[in-house]
Structure formats: structure tokens, C-alpha cells
Design an enzyme around this catalytic site. Structure first.
Site, PDB file in Angstrom:
ATOM      1  N   GLY A  20      -0.400   6.981   6.319  1.00 30.04           N
ATOM      2  CA  GLY A  20      -0.728   7.018   4.894  1.00 30.04           C
ATOM      3  C   GLY A  20       0.301   7.688   4.010  1.00 30.04           C
ATOM      4  CG  ASN A  22       4.433   3.540   1.845  1.00 30.73           C
ATOM      5  OD1 ASN A  22       5.280   3.543   0.958  1.00 30.73           O
ATOM      6  ND2 ASN A  22       4.721   3.284   3.110  1.00 30.73           N
ATOM      7  CG  MET A  95      -1.470  -1.290  11.232  1.00 35.74           C
ATOM      8  SD  MET A  95       0.184  -1.886  10.819  1.00 35.74           S
ATOM      9  CE  MET A  95       0.725  -2.430  12.435  1.00 35.74           C
ATOM     10  CB  ILE A  97      -3.870 -10.877   9.736  1.00 40.80           C
ATOM     11  CG1 ILE A  97      -2.829 -10.441  10.763  1.00 40.80           C
ATOM     12  CG2 ILE A  97      -3.457 -12.114   8.932  1.00 40.80           C
ATOM     13  CD1 ILE A  97      -1.418 -10.790  10.501  1.00 40.80           C
ATOM     14  CG  ASN A 112       2.391  -5.696   2.835  1.00 44.53           C
ATOM     15  OD1 ASN A 112       1.900  -4.592   3.119  1.00 44.53           O
ATOM     16  ND2 ASN A 112       3.104  -6.391   3.706  1.00 44.53           N
ATOM     17  CG  HIS A 114       7.740  -6.071   6.002  1.00 50.42           C
ATOM     18  ND1 HIS A 114       6.814  -6.091   7.034  1.00 50.42           N
ATOM     19  CD2 HIS A 114       8.925  -6.442   6.540  1.00 50.42           C
ATOM     20  CE1 HIS A 114       7.418  -6.461   8.143  1.00 50.42           C
ATOM     21  NE2 HIS A 114       8.696  -6.692   7.878  1.00 50.42           N
ATOM     22  CD  GLU A 179       8.337   1.712   3.989  1.00 52.00           C
ATOM     23  OE1 GLU A 179       7.118   1.710   3.846  1.00 52.00           O
ATOM     24  OE2 GLU A 179       8.874   1.567   5.105  1.00 52.00           O
TER      25      GLU A 179
HETATM   26  C1  GRF Z   1       5.440   1.518   6.416  1.00 53.39           C
HETATM   27  O1  GRF Z   1       6.690   1.477   7.041  1.00 53.39           O
HETATM   28  C2  GRF Z   1       5.134   0.209   5.730  1.00 53.39           C
HETATM   29  O2  GRF Z   1       6.267  -0.416   5.222  1.00 53.39           O
HETATM   30  C3  GRF Z   1       4.550  -0.606   6.839  1.00 53.39           C
HETATM   31  O3  GRF Z   1       3.790   0.297   7.596  1.00 53.39           O
HETATM   32  C4  GRF Z   1       4.305   1.629   7.436  1.00 53.39           C
HETATM   33  C5  GRF Z   1       3.191   2.492   6.945  1.00 53.39           C
HETATM   34  O4  GRF Z   1       3.539   3.849   6.886  1.00 53.39           O
HETATM   35  N1  GRF Z   1       3.823  -1.735   6.327  1.00 53.39           N
HETATM   36  P1  GRF Z   1       2.592   4.891   6.160  1.00 53.39           P
HETATM   37  O5  GRF Z   1       1.211   4.780   6.809  1.00 53.39           O
HETATM   38  O6  GRF Z   1       2.541   4.541   4.705  1.00 53.39           O
HETATM   39  O7  GRF Z   1       3.206   6.242   6.397  1.00 53.39           O
END
Ligand code: GRF
Length: 193
Positions: A20, A22, A95, A97, A112, A114, A179
Site C-alpha cells: 500500500g 501507492n 492483484m 483481474i 492503474n 504498472h 510511482e
Molecule cells: C507497485 O509496483 C505497482 O506499480 C504495482 O504493484 C506495486 C504495488 O506496491 N501494480 P504498493 O502496494 O503500492 O507498495
């Protein structure tokens, strides 16, 4: 496209499955005056997701939706989204789909992030594959979600240089830092059009 009107911020839900980080950066961003979004609810499929702690710290409603049955799980999610009048969904390390029907229902309203320079390296284990292929650069991408994995319209990307000594773990760390900046910037970009 979702509209941000006057002082009303766009009611947003974040979906996450793991650490978490992000999620945290989006919550912090949402509290800024310039942010067009307000985070109303955070949703996870994983009871062990560390990201739940940010729901507690920032006192944001959180919901665990188990995925024993995808159809039922999505039904429950939709009911939560309706309850909170959600207009934007940000996937942040979610995680699972999402079904085509769900995506149709929220067309143009799901984002999203990535950890690669899409369209290269869609799917999982991106950092390992990038290093094995001796790439000089990788990065991250924020994109709209469509019914094909990691294939929707790109909003923003950030390039990150790979050093010879980078392991997948080191590279993941370096890219995550970017990110955290890119996701808020992408949201600013789509709502200032
Ligand atoms: C990130 O690298 C994101 O790009 C990918 O999954 C990871 C999630 O990391 N989709 P976090 O849970 O936000 O630390």
C-alpha cells in the site's frame, strides 16, 4: 470522463492487495488543496494487506472483500462503490483481474499503475524480466484500465535508469519512489484537461 466540479472533489476508491505504498501516497495527495480527488474508501481482497494500516492512520473507511467467488466479490464491491457514490477507482497494487463487465460499468473511470514502461513488460515479475533482458531503462506507467491486461490508454510514464548492480528488488525500490510521484501527477493531468 469524470468531472471535478467546483469545490466538490471526485469521490475515489483505492483498491490494493499488498504494502500500500501507492495507496499512502494517494491519500497524502488527496489532502492537498490542489487535489481533484477525495478518497472515500479503500478496498482490498487480502486480509493480510499491510496497506490497511493507512486506512487506520488516516481514518478512511476500509473494506475487506474476499475473492472466493469473483462474481460475488465484484457484486459486493459495486454495492460499496454505490453506497459511497464513487466516481473514480485507482488500482494501486491490486492483484485481482477485474472482470470485463465491471470495467464496462466504470468505463474511463478506472486507473492503474504498472511498474514498467508499457507496452513493454505487461503482467507480473516485471523487474526480473527487465533485468534478464539487459534493458538500460525501465520505469512506471499510469494508464486507464480496459479489458486487456495493462493495455489501456497511457496517461503518464516515468523512465528510470537501470544500473548494472540493480537486482529486481533494488530496481523495484527505485521505481516505487517514482510511482509515488507519478500517480498524483497523472490524476492532476486527466482532471486539468
Ligand atoms: C507497485 O509496483 C505497482 O506499480 C504495482 O504493484 C506495486 C504495488 O506496491 N501494480 P504498493 O502496494 O503500492 O507498495
Amino acid at each position: 470522463m469524470v468531472q471535478s466540479t467546483g469545490t466538490n472533489k471526485i469521490k475515489t476508491a483505492i483498491f490494493f492487495s499488498g504494502n500500500g505504498s501507492n495507496l499512502k501516497s494517494l491519500i497524502k495527495f488527496s489532502y492537498k488543496k490542489k487535489s481533484p480527488i477525495s478518497i472515500e474508501i479503500i478496498i482490498s481482497n487480502n486480509p493480510k494487506a499491510k496497506g490497511f494500516r493507512y486506512g487506520k492512520i488516516f481514518k478512511i473507511k476500509n473494506k475487506l472483500i474476499r475473492y472466493n467467488n469473483k462474481y460475488l466479490a465484484e457484486k459486493k464491491i459495486i454495492s460499496e462503490l454505490k453506497k459511497h457514490n464513487i466516481k473514480l477507482i485507482c488500482l494501486a497494487g491490486f492483484m485481482k483481474i477485474i472482470s470485463k463487465n465491471f470495467i464496462k460499468r466504470f468505463k474511463g473511470k478506472i486507473l492503474n499503475i504498472h511498474p514498467s514502461l508499457l507496452p513493454k513488460y505487461k503482467g507480473l515479475k516485471t523487474h526480473k524480466r527487465v533485468i534478464e533482458n539487459n534493458e538500460k531503462f525501465s520505469g512506471c506507467t499510469v494508464h486507464f484500465v480496459n479489458s486487456h491486461l495493462d493495455s489501456g490508454k497511457i496517461i503518464l510514464q516515468k523512465k528510470v535508469k537501470i544500473n548494472v548492480k540493480d537486482t529486481p528488488k533494488k530496481l523495484a525500490k527505485k521505481i516505487l519512489i517514482q510511482e509515488h510521484k507519478l500517480y498524483p501527477r497523472a490524476i492532476m493531468k486527466i482532471f486539468s484537461l
